[in-house]
Design a protein around this motif. Structure first.
Motif, PDB file in Angstrom:
ATOM      1  N   ASP A   1       0.872  -1.177   0.000  1.00 49.86           N
ATOM      2  CA  ASP A   1       0.000   0.000   0.000  1.00 49.86           C
ATOM      3  C   ASP A   1       0.915   1.235   0.000  1.00 49.86           C
ATOM      4  OD1 ASP A   1      -1.622   2.180   0.632  1.00 49.86           O
ATOM      5  OD2 ASP A   1      -3.018   0.936   1.802  1.00 49.86           O
ATOM      6  N   ALA A   2       1.006   1.922  -1.133  1.00 48.82           N
ATOM      7  CA  ALA A   2       1.956   3.030  -1.271  1.00 48.82           C
ATOM      8  C   ALA A   2       1.684   4.137  -0.263  1.00 48.82           C
ATOM      9  CB  ALA A   2       1.906   3.587  -2.701  1.00 48.82           C
ATOM     10  N   ASP A   3       0.409   4.490  -0.048  1.00 51.42           N
ATOM     11  CA  ASP A   3       0.088   5.559   0.914  1.00 51.42           C
ATOM     12  C   ASP A   3       0.516   5.160   2.313  1.00 51.42           C
ATOM     13  OD1 ASP A   3      -1.373   7.643  -0.660  1.00 51.42           O
ATOM     14  OD2 ASP A   3      -2.605   5.918  -1.177  1.00 51.42           O
ATOM     15  N   ARG A   4       0.231   3.939   2.662  1.00 53.94           N
ATOM     16  CA  ARG A   4       0.590   3.452   3.988  1.00 53.94           C
ATOM     17  C   ARG A   4       2.105   3.396   4.160  1.00 53.94           C
ATOM     18  NH1 ARG A   4      -1.024  -2.568   6.133  1.00 53.94           N
ATOM     19  NH2 ARG A   4      -0.141  -2.403   8.237  1.00 53.94           N
TER      20      ARG A   4
ATOM     21  N   LEU B   1       3.547  -5.607  14.348  1.00 54.08           N
ATOM     22  CA  LEU B   1       4.806  -6.322  14.428  1.00 54.08           C
ATOM     23  C   LEU B   1       5.541  -6.322  13.091  1.00 54.08           C
ATOM     24  CD1 LEU B   1       3.877  -9.390  16.676  1.00 54.08           C
ATOM     25  CD2 LEU B   1       5.285  -7.432  17.277  1.00 54.08           C
ATOM     26  N   VAL B   2       4.800  -6.377  12.005  1.00 49.82           N
ATOM     27  CA  VAL B   2       5.436  -6.293  10.689  1.00 49.82           C
ATOM     28  C   VAL B   2       6.115  -4.954  10.528  1.00 49.82           C
ATOM     29  CG1 VAL B   2       5.036  -6.218   8.214  1.00 49.82           C
ATOM     30  CG2 VAL B   2       3.917  -7.962   9.594  1.00 49.82           C
ATOM     31  N   MET B   3       5.415  -3.899  10.915  1.00 54.67           N
ATOM     32  CA  MET B   3       6.006  -2.563  10.823  1.00 54.67           C
ATOM     33  C   MET B   3       7.247  -2.443  11.685  1.00 54.67           C
ATOM     34  SD  MET B   3       4.132  -1.107   8.611  1.00 54.67           S
ATOM     35  CE  MET B   3       3.915  -2.754   7.964  1.00 54.67           C
ATOM     36  N   GLN B   4       7.179  -3.061  12.888  1.00 51.53           N
ATOM     37  CA  GLN B   4       8.338  -3.009  13.780  1.00 51.53           C
ATOM     38  C   GLN B   4       9.499  -3.801  13.200  1.00 51.53           C
ATOM     39  OE1 GLN B   4       8.611  -1.232  16.578  1.00 51.53           O
ATOM     40  NE2 GLN B   4      10.745  -1.872  16.713  1.00 51.53           N
ATOM     41  N   GLY B   5       9.167  -4.928  12.547  1.00 51.90           N
ATOM     42  CA  GLY B   5      10.225  -5.731  11.934  1.00 51.90           C
ATOM     43  C   GLY B   5      10.903  -5.003  10.802  1.00 51.90           C
ATOM     44  N   LEU B   6      10.114  -4.277   9.998  1.00 47.46           N
ATOM     45  CA  LEU B   6      10.709  -3.480   8.912  1.00 47.46           C
ATOM     46  C   LEU B   6      11.551  -2.348   9.450  1.00 47.46           C
ATOM     47  CD1 LEU B   6       7.669  -3.307   6.453  1.00 47.46           C
ATOM     48  CD2 LEU B   6       9.797  -4.573   6.140  1.00 47.46           C
TER      49      LEU B   6
ATOM     50  N   PHE C   1       4.007   5.688   6.891  1.00 45.19           N
ATOM     51  CA  PHE C   1       4.694   5.011   7.981  1.00 45.19           C
ATOM     52  C   PHE C   1       6.127   5.528   8.142  1.00 45.19           C
ATOM     53  CE2 PHE C   1       7.500   1.584   9.414  1.00 45.19           C
ATOM     54  CZ  PHE C   1       6.961   1.312  10.662  1.00 45.19           C
ATOM     55  N   TYR C   2       6.882   5.544   7.041  1.00 48.10           N
ATOM     56  CA  TYR C   2       8.280   5.962   7.158  1.00 48.10           C
ATOM     57  C   TYR C   2       8.431   7.478   7.310  1.00 48.10           C
ATOM     58  CZ  TYR C   2      10.103   1.310   6.328  1.00 48.10           C
ATOM     59  OH  TYR C   2      10.428  -0.012   6.457  1.00 48.10           O
ATOM     60  N   ALA C   3       7.464   8.228   6.802  1.00 46.30           N
ATOM     61  CA  ALA C   3       7.510   9.672   7.010  1.00 46.30           C
ATOM     62  C   ALA C   3       7.354   9.990   8.488  1.00 46.30           C
ATOM     63  CB  ALA C   3       6.421  10.356   6.184  1.00 46.30           C
TER      64      ALA C   3
ATOM     65  N   ASN D   1      18.997   3.772  12.042  1.00 49.57           N
ATOM     66  CA  ASN D   1      19.775   4.268  10.908  1.00 49.57           C
ATOM     67  C   ASN D   1      18.884   4.977   9.905  1.00 49.57           C
ATOM     68  OD1 ASN D   1      22.155   3.021  11.926  1.00 49.57           O
ATOM     69  ND2 ASN D   1      21.476   1.065  11.072  1.00 49.57           N
ATOM     70  N   LYS D   2      19.448   5.999   9.302  1.00 48.30           N
ATOM     71  CA  LYS D   2      18.735   6.723   8.256  1.00 48.30           C
ATOM     72  C   LYS D   2      18.588   5.840   7.022  1.00 48.30           C
ATOM     73  CE  LYS D   2      17.010  10.698   6.733  1.00 48.30           C
ATOM     74  NZ  LYS D   2      15.897  11.414   7.385  1.00 48.30           N
ATOM     75  N   MET D   3      17.377   5.832   6.448  1.00 44.28           N
ATOM     76  CA  MET D   3      17.141   5.009   5.260  1.00 44.28           C
ATOM     77  C   MET D   3      18.038   5.486   4.121  1.00 44.28           C
ATOM     78  SD  MET D   3      13.598   4.348   3.133  1.00 44.28           S
ATOM     79  CE  MET D   3      12.816   3.497   4.504  1.00 44.28           C
ATOM     80  N   LYS D   4      18.636   4.530   3.419  1.00 44.75           N
ATOM     81  CA  LYS D   4      19.504   4.841   2.292  1.00 44.75           C
ATOM     82  C   LYS D   4      18.883   4.444   0.953  1.00 44.75           C
ATOM     83  CE  LYS D   4      23.776   4.341   4.961  1.00 44.75           C
ATOM     84  NZ  LYS D   4      25.085   3.636   5.080  1.00 44.75           N
ATOM     85  N   ASP D   5      18.017   3.423   0.968  1.00 42.50           N
ATOM     86  CA  ASP D   5      17.436   2.920  -0.288  1.00 42.50           C
ATOM     87  C   ASP D   5      15.971   2.581  -0.040  1.00 42.50           C
ATOM     88  OD1 ASP D   5      16.786   1.764  -2.671  1.00 42.50           O
ATOM     89  OD2 ASP D   5      18.407   0.284  -2.657  1.00 42.50           O
ATOM     90  N   TRP D   6      15.075   3.472  -0.463  1.00 50.10           N
ATOM     91  CA  TRP D   6      13.653   3.235  -0.221  1.00 50.10           C
ATOM     92  C   TRP D   6      13.124   2.073  -1.052  1.00 50.10           C
ATOM     93  CZ3 TRP D   6      10.250   3.561  -4.268  1.00 50.10           C
ATOM     94  CH2 TRP D   6      10.639   4.296  -5.393  1.00 50.10           C
ATOM     95  N   LYS D   7      13.755   1.804  -2.196  1.00 52.18           N
ATOM     96  CA  LYS D   7      13.312   0.684  -3.015  1.00 52.18           C
ATOM     97  C   LYS D   7      13.563  -0.642  -2.303  1.00 52.18           C
ATOM     98  CE  LYS D   7      13.885   3.010  -7.483  1.00 52.18           C
ATOM     99  NZ  LYS D   7      14.541   2.985  -8.808  1.00 52.18           N
ATOM    100  N   ALA D   8      14.686  -0.720  -1.562  1.00 49.18           N
ATOM    101  CA  ALA D   8      14.960  -1.927  -0.791  1.00 49.18           C
ATOM    102  C   ALA D   8      13.912  -2.099   0.298  1.00 49.18           C
ATOM    103  CB  ALA D   8      16.361  -1.866  -0.191  1.00 49.18           C
ATOM    104  N   ALA D   9      13.478  -0.978   0.893  1.00 47.91           N
ATOM    105  CA  ALA D   9      12.431  -1.044   1.911  1.00 47.91           C
ATOM    106  C   ALA D   9      11.114  -1.513   1.313  1.00 47.91           C
ATOM    107  CB  ALA D   9      12.274   0.324   2.568  1.00 47.91           C
ATOM    108  N   VAL D  10      10.812  -1.076   0.079  1.00 49.97           N
ATOM    109  CA  VAL D  10       9.601  -1.525  -0.602  1.00 49.97           C
ATOM    110  C   VAL D  10       9.663  -3.032  -0.841  1.00 49.97           C
ATOM    111  CG1 VAL D  10       8.287  -1.398  -2.748  1.00 49.97           C
ATOM    112  CG2 VAL D  10       9.098   0.701  -1.672  1.00 49.97           C
ATOM    113  N   ARG D  11      10.820  -3.524  -1.256  1.00 52.68           N
ATOM    114  CA  ARG D  11      10.961  -4.962  -1.504  1.00 52.68           C
ATOM    115  C   ARG D  11      10.769  -5.766  -0.227  1.00 52.68           C
ATOM    116  NH1 ARG D  11      15.217  -2.912  -4.773  1.00 52.68           N
ATOM    117  NH2 ARG D  11      16.797  -3.455  -3.208  1.00 52.68           N
TER     118      ARG D  11
END
Length: 232
Positions: free
Chosen positions: A158-161, A224-229, A165-167, A176-186
């Motif tokens: 869900d792109a909006d979610r 928990l998924v959000m916390q794991g990410l 979430f990360y905003a 740590n500061k995110m370096k690659d948002w595409k990796a986070a999407v994957r």
């Protein structure tokens, strides 16, 4: 026509001849010198005065010839635009300046960029990895996430979610500061996909998942998924 000069040089060496003359003779000598310099008719002189004049006249002729020679050289230089005449020293000058008659292109000056490129090439030849400057992270928009998911064929993000979430976390993943948002999407797609493909609970049983420590305990799976990410 001879070049007319309106001045001449008097030398102190003339005093030796002038001192031998009387006052009247000195006057005739000076008049003769002025007349000769002006290309005028010479006055009458006695033999002693004429002898002194001939000595001075010879020096005046040498000075005049030197002056005319200088004028001629300047005139020729002016015709050539001030460039000196070609001579045997030109070849030496060309070699000293790195000039070659076969040269068709001007030699390019060395610069720091060329040296830097040489250093990079040397490193590549030796098999050493060239350090890359880390790109500055720019948070994606919802449209960016949707486009990337469409490109990868992701159906569970869900792109909006994701962006919200990360905003809210300041685009941090854990500490740590995110370096690659595409990796986070994957990673998000992977977690969502794994959650949806697990077998459902039996009738009357409460759902179980990998984050439950005890079967009878209820856990907010999405949280928990959000916390794991976030901790990745």
């Amino acid at each position: 026509m001879a070049e007319k000069k309106n001045s001449f040089v008097m030398y102190t060496d003339y005093m030796e001849q002038i001192s031998m003359l009387k006052r009247e003779q000195r006057g005739d000598l000076f008049t003769a010198i002025m007349a000769y310099a002006d290309n005028a008719e010479l006055p009458d002189m006695d033999d002693v005065t004429r002898m002194a004049f001939c000595f001075i006249k010879s020096q005046m002729d040498r000075d005049k010839n030197k002056y005319l020679d200088t004028i001629e050289k300047r005139r020729e230089a002016g015709k050539q635009g001030g460039r000196p005449k070609a001579n045997g020293n030109d070849d030496k000058a060309k070699k000293a300046n790195g000039f070659s008659e076969n040269q068709t292109e001007a030699k390019k000056p060395d610069n720091d960029n060329v040296n830097d490129n040489d250093n990079v090439n040397d490193i590549k030849k030796k098999g050493t990895n060239v350090p890359k400057e880390s790109a500055r992270f720019e948070p994606p928009t919802v449209e960016n996430v949707i486009g990337y998911c469409h490109e990868k064929g992701y159906k569970n993000v869900d792109a909006d979610r994701f962006v919200d979430f990360y905003a809210s976390k300041g685009w941090f993943v854990g500490k740590n500061k995110m370096k690659d948002w595409k990796a986070a999407v994957r990673n998000w797609e992977r977690q969502e996909s794994e959650g949806k493909t697990k077998p459902g609970p039996r009738t009357g049983e409460k759902p179980k998942n990998q984050f439950q420590q005890f079967p009878q305990r209820e856990v907010d799976y999405d949280a928990l998924v959000m916390q794991g990410l976030q901790d990745m």
